[in-house]
Scaffold this motif. Sequence first.
Motif, short mmCIF file in Angstrom:
data_model
loop_
_atom_site.label_atom_id
_atom_site.label_comp_id
_atom_site.label_asym_id
_atom_site.label_seq_id
_atom_site.Cartn_x
_atom_site.Cartn_y
_atom_site.Cartn_z
N VAL A 160 7.83 -15.34 0.60
CA VAL A 160 8.40 -14.98 -0.71
C VAL A 160 7.39 -15.27 -1.82
CG1 VAL A 160 10.23 -15.50 -2.37
CG2 VAL A 160 10.79 -15.20 0.06
N HIS A 161 6.71 -16.37 -1.72
CA HIS A 161 5.69 -16.72 -2.71
C HIS A 161 4.62 -15.63 -2.79
CE1 HIS A 161 1.82 -18.62 -3.82
NE2 HIS A 161 2.56 -19.12 -4.79
N ASN A 162 4.12 -15.17 -1.65
CA ASN A 162 3.11 -14.12 -1.64
C ASN A 162 3.66 -12.83 -2.23
OD1 ASN A 162 0.39 -14.78 -0.06
ND2 ASN A 162 2.05 -16.02 0.79
N ALA A 163 4.90 -12.52 -1.93
CA ALA A 163 5.53 -11.31 -2.47
C ALA A 163 5.68 -11.41 -3.99
CB ALA A 163 6.90 -11.09 -1.82
N LEU A 164 6.04 -12.59 -4.48
CA LEU A 164 6.19 -12.78 -5.93
C LEU A 164 4.85 -12.60 -6.65
CD1 LEU A 164 8.66 -15.78 -6.12
CD2 LEU A 164 9.09 -13.42 -6.84
N LEU A 180 16.34 -11.28 4.48
CA LEU A 180 15.57 -12.02 3.48
C LEU A 180 14.12 -11.58 3.41
CD1 LEU A 180 16.97 -15.63 4.08
CD2 LEU A 180 17.56 -14.03 2.24
N LEU A 181 13.68 -10.81 4.38
CA LEU A 181 12.30 -10.34 4.42
C LEU A 181 12.12 -8.98 3.75
CD1 LEU A 181 11.47 -11.38 8.09
CD2 LEU A 181 10.84 -12.59 5.98
N LEU A 182 13.19 -8.32 3.36
CA LEU A 182 13.06 -6.96 2.84
C LEU A 182 12.27 -6.90 1.52
CD1 LEU A 182 16.47 -5.33 3.76
CD2 LEU A 182 14.22 -4.99 4.81
N PHE A 183 12.54 -7.79 0.60
CA PHE A 183 11.77 -7.77 -0.65
C PHE A 183 10.29 -8.02 -0.39
CE2 PHE A 183 9.83 -10.39 -4.03
CZ PHE A 183 9.67 -9.41 -4.99
N PRO A 184 9.93 -9.06 0.36
CA PRO A 184 8.50 -9.25 0.64
C PRO A 184 7.86 -8.06 1.36
CG PRO A 184 9.71 -11.26 1.15
CD PRO A 184 10.73 -10.18 0.86
N LEU A 185 8.58 -7.46 2.29
CA LEU A 185 8.01 -6.31 3.00
C LEU A 185 7.87 -5.11 2.06
CD1 LEU A 185 9.80 -6.73 6.40
CD2 LEU A 185 7.34 -6.94 5.97
N VAL A 225 -0.79 -9.54 1.58
CA VAL A 225 -0.11 -8.59 2.46
C VAL A 225 -0.18 -9.07 3.91
CG1 VAL A 225 -0.22 -6.25 3.42
CG2 VAL A 225 -0.36 -6.59 0.94
N SER A 226 -1.34 -9.49 4.33
CA SER A 226 -1.52 -9.97 5.70
C SER A 226 -0.63 -11.18 5.99
CB SER A 226 -2.99 -10.31 5.93
OG SER A 226 -3.17 -10.83 7.22
N THR A 227 -0.57 -12.09 5.05
CA THR A 227 0.28 -13.28 5.22
C THR A 227 1.74 -12.88 5.35
OG1 THR A 227 -1.28 -14.67 4.02
CG2 THR A 227 0.98 -15.47 4.18
N ILE A 228 2.18 -11.98 4.49
CA ILE A 228 3.58 -11.51 4.54
C ILE A 228 3.87 -10.88 5.90
CG2 ILE A 228 5.21 -9.80 3.64
CD1 ILE A 228 3.88 -10.31 0.85
#
Length: 163
Positions: free
Chosen positions: A46-50, A101-106, A81-84
């Motif tokens: 989530v941090h990486n996505a934010l 819970l992974l949909l936003f990061p993806l 992206v790779s981390t996510i």
Amino acid sequence: MRSFDARLDALALEGLEIEERLLNWQEGRHLERLPVGPFAQLAVIVHNALLLYHCRNFTFHSCWMTRKTPQLNQSEVDKHVSTILDLSQTLLSDTYIPAVLLLFPLRMAGAHVLESHAQDKVLDTIRKIRQKGFIVSDIIEVDLQELWHYNLGELTKANEMRV
């Protein structure tokens, strides 16, 4: 707002402060190494996505081009992206954390990938979420495919203008 509006300068500064807080959280948690627990992994995802989301907000309008705003270079984007993608695969196969819970990061990872192999990896991960019963993931898949199609069209137009 007009590009000369002083409120844009204040927003750009606030954006830089938010970026700094996100980066400080990362450094404070020593996230250079991969976290062990599933909830820590989810937090990193989530941090990486934010970070991707926040920095992308400053790319949509030309008024930001003349200001110092949160930015990621392509190497940083690729790392996030790779981390996510890598941690999402781990969570989907090894834990009971709700896949939804992974949909936003993806979605954020998908919005930043250009190559077809990376797009395929994003779609494969989203499809695993669907297999777990979260059919809402279909909407994210369609949304990303439309975005990639649009981006390809924009890239084609830009290349034609150069010729």
